[in-house]
Write an enzyme that holds these catalytic residues in place. Structure first.
Site, PDB file in Angstrom:
ATOM      1  N   ARG A 174     -43.080   8.730 -58.802  1.00 41.60           N
ATOM      2  CA  ARG A 174     -44.093   7.812 -58.270  1.00 41.60           C
ATOM      3  C   ARG A 174     -45.461   8.467 -58.365  1.00 41.60           C
ATOM      4  NH1 ARG A 174     -45.734   7.825 -52.437  1.00 41.60           N
ATOM      5  NH2 ARG A 174     -47.073   6.005 -52.071  1.00 41.60           N
ATOM      6  N   ARG A 224     -59.559   0.216 -43.515  1.00 42.73           N
ATOM      7  CA  ARG A 224     -59.758   1.536 -42.904  1.00 42.73           C
ATOM      8  C   ARG A 224     -60.964   1.532 -41.961  1.00 42.73           C
ATOM      9  NH1 ARG A 224     -56.661   5.365 -45.228  1.00 42.73           N
ATOM     10  NH2 ARG A 224     -55.733   4.875 -47.264  1.00 42.73           N
ATOM     11  N   LYS A 237     -43.761  -4.272 -52.571  1.00 45.93           N
ATOM     12  CA  LYS A 237     -43.632  -3.445 -51.368  1.00 45.93           C
ATOM     13  C   LYS A 237     -43.630  -4.354 -50.133  1.00 45.93           C
ATOM     14  CE  LYS A 237     -45.956   0.438 -51.225  1.00 45.93           C
ATOM     15  NZ  LYS A 237     -47.092   1.404 -51.339  1.00 45.93           N
ATOM     16  N   THR A 285     -40.207   6.150 -47.141  1.00 45.67           N
ATOM     17  CA  THR A 285     -41.009   6.636 -46.024  1.00 45.67           C
ATOM     18  C   THR A 285     -40.212   7.477 -45.036  1.00 45.67           C
ATOM     19  OG1 THR A 285     -42.320   4.589 -46.164  1.00 45.67           O
ATOM     20  CG2 THR A 285     -42.805   6.098 -44.353  1.00 45.67           C
TER      21      THR A 285
END
Length: 488
Positions: free
Chosen positions: A41, A82, A226, A284
């Site tokens: 990845r 963010r 995802k 994860t």
């Protein structure tokens, strides 16, 4: 053959490893491949494209040298929201303390916050939750003005500049592909990436936009959706059908939904992919403690095992390989856990361990032939099933049966061989003479004998997919292994 040193003692569940400073050198990449990595990845949220291009080039060269297909996955960063720059390096958020989101890029007071998503204040509503610092800090919107959103801290903790913001339950107008993502898609096409994963998928239309963009750049990369938002779970069937594969991205998913629901969501996503016929990656913090430790926790080992028992095609390592101190050791550990789990699973289910449910969106002829070949292989105690396939579809159908017979896949398409690196239980082999049945059987005999997979007299079942042989949709051949001198 060089492959003899690679294939023994390998799990059927595939390993996806994230490339980072700890493993980006050619020497480390090769060690990881030999340890068990099937897919690398490339996280486009970090680093620059020049460095990523060098990594992909090295992966391709090493793959050719060790005679083993390896896939490369470009992970788009997506529309990550963010925080802006805080007035202090670390700001402690205390319970019931008031913070205010304001427009713009600068703040004038200590408890003011900004963010990189300009419509945030317009789209927040009173009662919405605002999750900061990977969900460790939570605020609730108390009040809105035309230029601010006043929030109360519900869950205390520290925050820092540029940390991610999650907005579970808030309907956002943010596009699926940012301008940076569009540039990264162009890069992925130019560098012939095998998979491109799209972050924060909300609907199948997001995937269609990415597919159109890939086609504009003449890329045939497969798309990984995802799953990390509530909207994705609400549209799960449609998203899975539109994708070429799925990632259970438990980091942001565990913030966007109640963390108590993550395990159930994982099982739902994996079972949906099994039913529809898509490879699925569980990701994860799978062996997160091994970022610094040389052993995983018992809970982490159990987590990897449960993902396999759920039906995952692959498990992904993130920081463990990207920045960890033991990247090779963590891959070997994951492979060990996978092998132990698969061995137990096969012993419990017995050799005739196919999943009998029909896979949606698979042609009925393909389904019937592959299932029949699997049953035949079981009845004859065959040592291998070999699929000769043009696109990899036959191999994926076989992978979703989850039977006990090891599967070798060959193709005249290098791209198809690399894509099959993500398919459970499928070992892709390059340079096979796929268009000549006699030569292919001799090739597999030699390969299997030299690897220790096969012995003289063993049976092998060959399944030739559509497009490989002329005037035939499928051909199934039962073959008995012979030594090279007997084939002359």
């Amino acid at each position: 053959m060089s492959a003899a040193r690679i294939y023994p003692n390998r799990a059927r569940t595939k390993i996806v490893a994230t490339v980072g400073p700890a493993c980006r050198s050619p020497e480390m990449l090769e060690e990881l491949i030999l340890a068990g990595v099937d897919v690398f990845r490339v996280n486009l949220a970090h680093g620059d494209l020049k460095d990523h291009s060098e990594v992909v080039k090295n992966i391709r060269e090493i793959s050719a040298r060790v005679d083993r297909p390896i896939a490369a996955l470009a992970d788009l960063s997506g529309p990550k929201i963010r925080l802006g720059i805080l007035q202090e390096e670390i700001v402690q958020c205390h319970e019931d303390e008031i913070f205010t989101f304001v427009r713009g890029e600068e703040t004038t007071e200590p408890n003011q916050l900004t963010c990189n998503y300009k419509p945030l204040i317009d789209e927040l509503e009173v009662g919405n939750d605002v999750m900061l610092a990977d969900g460790t800090v939570m605020m609730s919107v108390l009040e809105k003005t035309p230029d601010s959103a006043i929030c109360k801290v519900v869950q205390a903790g520290p925050i820092r500049s540029r940390q991610g913001i999650n907005l579970p339950g808030t309907k956002l107008s943010v596009p699926a592909l940012t301008p940076q993502d569009i540039e990264h898609v162009k890069w992925a096409a130019e560098n012939d990436l095998d998979y491109v994963s799209l972050s924060f998928v909300r609907s199948p239309d997001d995937l269609r936009q990415l597919r159109d963009l890939l086609m504009q750049h003449e890329s045939r990369a497969f798309i990984i959706a995802k799953i990390e938002k509530r909207e994705a779970l609400d549209n799960l069937d449609e998203i899975v059908r539109e994708s070429n594969g799925v990632m259970v991205a438990r980091g942001d998913l565990g913030v966007e939904i109640d963390v108590a629901e993550v395990a159930a969501a994982q099982k739902l996503i994996v079972s949906t992919c099994s039913r529809i016929g898509r490879p699925v990656i569980v990701a994860t913090q799978m062996l997160d403690s091994m970022t610094t430790s040389n052993r995983p926790t018992r809970a982490e080992a159990t987590d990897v095992a449960n993902a396999i028992l759920d039906g995952a095609d692959a498990c992904m390592l993130s920081g463990e390989t990207a920045v960890g101190v033991h990247p090779v050791a963590v891959v070997k550990m994951m492979n060990r856990i996978m092998m132990a789990t698969e061995r137990m699973w096969l012993e419990q289910r017995g050799k005739a361990s196919r999943i009998d449910n029909r896979v949606a969106q698979v042609h009925p002829v393909t389904q019937a032939v592959v299932s029949g070949a699997s049953i035949t292989a079981e009845h004859l105690d065959a040592k291998l099933v070999v699929t000769a396939t043009r696109t990899g579809g036959t191999a994926l159908t076989k992978a979703k049966l989850r039977d006990a017979i090891p599967t070798i896949s060959v193709s005249d398409s290098d791209a198809a061989l690399r894509r099959m690196c993500l398919y459970w239980g499928v070992t892709p082999i390059s340079n096979a003479p796929v268009h000549n049945g006699i030569q292919l059987r001799r090739f597999i005999d030699q390969w299997g004998l030299s690897n220790g997979y096969l012995e003289e007299g063993d049976r092998v079942v060959f399944v030739t997919g559509g497009g490989i042989m002329q005037s035939a949709e499928y051909i199934v051949v039962i073959h008995r292994v012979e030594k090279p001198h007997e084939q002359a």
